[in-house]
Write a protein that holds these residues in place. Structure first.
Motif, short mmCIF file in Angstrom:
data_model
loop_
_atom_site.label_atom_id
_atom_site.label_comp_id
_atom_site.label_asym_id
_atom_site.label_seq_id
_atom_site.Cartn_x
_atom_site.Cartn_y
_atom_site.Cartn_z
N ARG A 109 -9.24 62.71 -44.63
CA ARG A 109 -8.76 63.92 -43.98
C ARG A 109 -8.48 65.06 -44.96
NH1 ARG A 109 -3.10 64.62 -44.38
NH2 ARG A 109 -2.00 62.74 -45.11
N GLN A 110 -8.67 66.26 -44.42
CA GLN A 110 -8.22 67.49 -45.06
C GLN A 110 -7.00 68.03 -44.32
OE1 GLN A 110 -12.32 69.69 -45.93
NE2 GLN A 110 -12.36 68.44 -44.08
N ILE A 111 -6.95 67.81 -43.03
CA ILE A 111 -5.87 68.29 -42.18
C ILE A 111 -4.53 67.72 -42.64
CG2 ILE A 111 -6.10 66.43 -40.48
CD1 ILE A 111 -5.54 68.51 -38.30
N GLY A 112 -3.52 68.58 -42.68
CA GLY A 112 -2.18 68.14 -43.02
C GLY A 112 -1.91 67.94 -44.49
N ARG A 113 -2.86 68.23 -45.36
CA ARG A 113 -2.63 68.02 -46.78
C ARG A 113 -1.67 69.05 -47.36
NH1 ARG A 113 -4.12 62.95 -47.97
NH2 ARG A 113 -6.30 62.52 -47.56
N ASP A 114 -0.93 68.62 -48.36
CA ASP A 114 -0.17 69.55 -49.18
C ASP A 114 -1.15 70.56 -49.78
OD1 ASP A 114 0.99 70.47 -51.89
OD2 ASP A 114 2.71 69.44 -50.99
N MET A 115 -0.72 71.82 -49.87
CA MET A 115 -1.64 72.85 -50.37
C MET A 115 -2.11 72.56 -51.79
SD MET A 115 -2.32 74.80 -47.94
CE MET A 115 -1.84 73.92 -46.45
N ALA A 116 -1.29 71.84 -52.57
CA ALA A 116 -1.70 71.46 -53.92
C ALA A 116 -2.85 70.45 -53.87
CB ALA A 116 -0.53 70.87 -54.69
#
Length: 439
Positions: free
Chosen positions: A66-73
């Motif tokens: 997933r990419q969704i919900g990742r910390d921006m870092a």
């Protein structure tokens, strides 16, 4: 030794190499991808795993990419990894189970959805977009939903997907071997040797391997191993439980997460399910040593954690923190962390899924398992050289995200080893943010 997950067996090389350029410690997805990337670039590398390839958290996670919900870092790494997953089967010539199915996070009220909508807005400002679904669109995306439990909406990333943990990492290890890597299983690294202040080799339970660089990708074991080198790597253990259920039809391919439940379709047609945000935290001596650093995250997520005190505290307390290469280590006495699943969480997950989705009313439990996640204070991985031991690198602390972003973390580690500055924001995962003195 049998373990509770059906990870594909990888037979290690019989012969120990006398000399390589790089030794990678840990046969999870990050270590395996590091070895694969180095071998593809023609770098002599040995991958040393104390147990079986993919036997710990890399073979026990939900299988979400997933990419969704990742910390921006972490978002740039997730984006880079998704691109790598897309071509992974072709790259390694084997099935990883990767399918681009989409992942949605759903909510039942505006208040519940507010953090997800805020995340979406922040991600858009960073150039990454997702779809926001209305209540009607969310219901259409997930057929079989109980009309008495309607959703208020969802955030959907169509480009996210899933892979099979027990297939993927072993397949990557075999590809690394075909590319020239030495793959050593049931071969614990005991210590790192230095000469003139730099890495000069490792001592394994089977003998010495000369090398000039070492990458520690030991997952939940990384703090213990690093501590023997005088490196205070901040990392704690969190246990998660998941299960496989059968007899569920008509839900489609999109993976689903909500406040309490999560599921995704598997390559075999069954479903992997979990009670979301319901992890167990064993109370160990390190919890007290690192309490101040973890307090902010603990206060923010205390509802999702269950602290557990047991015999593991005293076992860990008795465990040596310093040792030499001529003695048996904890990495040999415990080949694989294989904790018992927390079945009450699985029963709750099945009950809540059956309440939310009609098809889950006929679900039958096939098996359950648990894994140990390596969690940093800010829940973001570390991929970084360690200045106090030139030639030594850490690629660990993935905090339950390692499977999805593993390909990019492995490529980043390989790039750092070769003195490059790989794409994907290396400063975001540098040790500097946690231990400035080690950077």
């Amino acid at each position: 030794m049998s373990i509770s997950i059906p990870v594909t067996p990888v037979t290690g090389d019989a012969e120990l190499p006398a000399q390589v350029e790089v030794v990678v410690i840990g046969g999870g997805i990050v270590g395996t991808m590091t070895a694969l990337t180095l071998a593809e670039r023609g770098i002599p590398v040995a991958l040393c795993e104390k147990g079986v390839i993919g036997g710990e958290q890399s073979g026990r996670n939900w299988g979400w990419v997933r990419q969704i919900g990742r910390d921006m870092a972490e978002l740039p790494l997730a984006i880079a990894s998704r691109e790598m997953w897309r071509g992974m089967n072709a790259r390694i010539g084997a099935e990883t189970g990767y399918r681009e199915t989409g992942i949605a996070y759903a909510f039942h009220s505006e208040a519940e959805g507010a953090p997800w909508i805020k995340w979406r807005e922040t991600a858009r400002a960073h150039g990454f977009d997702t779809r926001q679904l209305s209540a009607r669109e969310a219901a259409a995306a997930f057929p079989g939903m109980n009309p008495a439990k309607p959703l208020a909406g969802a955030i959907l990333c169509d480009g996210d997907g899933r892979a099979e943990p027990w297939l993927a990492t072993p397949a990557m290890a075999e590809a690394a071997r075909r590319a020239g890597a030495r793959v050593l299983t049931n071969c614990a690294v005991r210590t790192v040797e230095t000469s003139a202040g730099r890495v000069s080799g490792v001592v394994t339970e089977r003998g010495r391997i000369g090398c000039s660089q070492v990458v520690l990708a030991g997952g939940a074991w990384s703090r213990l191993f690093a501590g023997n080198l005088g490196i205070d790597f901040p990392q704690l253990q969190v246990l998660g439980t998941a299960a496989r259920v059968t007899g569920v039809e008509g839900l489609g391919e999109t993976a689903f997460g909500a406040r309490k439940i999560a599921f995704r379709r598997r390559l075999d047609g069954d479903y992997t399910i979990a009670l979301r945000s319901a992890n167990l935290t064993p109370i160990l001596p390190d919890n007290f040593l690192l309490m101040r650093e973890y307090l902010p995250s603990l206060l923010g997520s205390w509802r999702d954690l269950s602290l557990r005190f047991g015999m593991s505290f005293f076992e860990d307390l008795r465990r040596p923190r310093h040792w030499t290469g001529d003695r048996v280590t904890a990495f040999e006495t415990c080949r694989t962390l294989d904790p018992a699943p927390h079945l009450p969480n699985i029963r709750k997950a099945m009950a809540q899924l059956a309440e939310a989705f009609t098809p889950f009313a006929s679900a039958k439990l096939v098996t359950a398992w648990a894994g140990v996640m390596d969690v940093t204070p800010d829940s973001v991985a570390v991929v970084s050289p360690i200045a106090t031991v030139p030639g030594f690198f850490i690629a660990s602390g993935c905090s339950g995200h390692g499977f999805g972003v593993g390909p990019a973390l492995g490529e980043m580690a390989a790039g750092l080893v070769k003195g490059g500055r790989p794409a994907g924001g290396p400063e975001a995962v540098s040790i500097r943010r946690l231990r400035p003195a080690l950077a």
